[in-house]
Design an enzyme around this catalytic site. Structure first.
Site, short mmCIF file in Angstrom:
data_model
loop_
_atom_site.label_atom_id
_atom_site.label_comp_id
_atom_site.label_asym_id
_atom_site.label_seq_id
_atom_site.Cartn_x
_atom_site.Cartn_y
_atom_site.Cartn_z
CG ASP A 13 -42.76 -27.85 19.16
OD1 ASP A 13 -41.81 -27.66 17.75
OD2 ASP A 13 -43.11 -26.96 19.43
CB CYS A 29 -41.76 -24.22 17.92
SG CYS A 29 -41.89 -22.90 16.85
CB THR A 88 -44.29 -20.95 13.53
OG1 THR A 88 -44.51 -20.35 14.71
CG2 THR A 88 -45.65 -21.71 12.49
CG HIS A 129 -26.80 -4.69 10.86
ND1 HIS A 129 -27.50 -4.16 9.57
CD2 HIS A 129 -26.05 -5.02 10.35
CE1 HIS A 129 -27.07 -4.10 8.86
NE2 HIS A 129 -25.93 -4.45 9.30
CG HIS A 158 -24.91 -2.44 14.12
ND1 HIS A 158 -26.18 -1.95 13.06
CD2 HIS A 158 -24.51 -2.77 12.44
CE1 HIS A 158 -26.09 -2.00 12.17
NE2 HIS A 158 -24.90 -1.90 11.85
#
Ligand code: RB5
Length: 148
Positions: free
Chosen positions: A8, A65, A67, A98, A133
């Site tokens: 964004d 974005c 954050t 993992h 995993h």
């Protein structure tokens, strides 16, 4: 390797830096937008980008974005996507080894371009370890298939 990338406005400048890195490394990519610093709603780019990865059209996705949080939430709503928000190299490597993360998210307002580029390089180079995993990922898929 083919990468789907999106951001964004909050991740727009960082996306330009990551694209430069992909071009330097001669990695094929498609930019799902946004294409300017004008504000947009991050789901409008994050979801189509993650869907293209989930359909197998790209090996991995990188979505940015402000954050990294909003786009991570969006990507993880797409069936088959394991998106990891990573602002350090250890988490980035572990998310591949993992968690077999197929989407990396970061925040352009959180991290500088040099560290972000190093994270992308380490994330792209790290391999899934499988084994125990894999069993854990299968439990996630089982829930995902039941829930939808
Ligand atoms: C946009 O202002 C901002 O909310 C967005 O880039 C992101 O940080 C959301 O998680």
């Amino acid at each position: 390797m083919k990468i789907a990338i999106a951001s964004d406005h909050g991740g727009f400048e960082l996306k330009k830096e990551i694209i430069k890195l992909l071009e330097r490394k001669k990695i094929e990519y498609k930019d799902f937008g946004t294409f300017s610093a004008e504000p947009i709603d991050y789901p409008d780019v994050a979801i189509p980008c993650a869907e293209a990865v989930a359909r197998g059209e790209f090996d991995k996705g990188i979505i940015l974005c402000g954050t990294g949080i909003g786009v991570c939430i969006c990507a993880n709503k797409v069936k088959g996507i394991r998106a990891a928000l990573c602002h350090d190299t250890f988490s980035a490597r572990m998310s591949r080894m993992h968690n077999d993360a197929n989407v990396l998210t970061m925040g352009g307002r959180v991290i500088g371009p040099s560290l972000a580029a190093t994270i992308v390089e380490e994330w792209l180079d790290a391999e899934f370890e499988g084994g125990r995993h894999q069993r854990r990922l299968e439990k996630i898929s089982k829930y995902e298939n039941k829930a939808q």
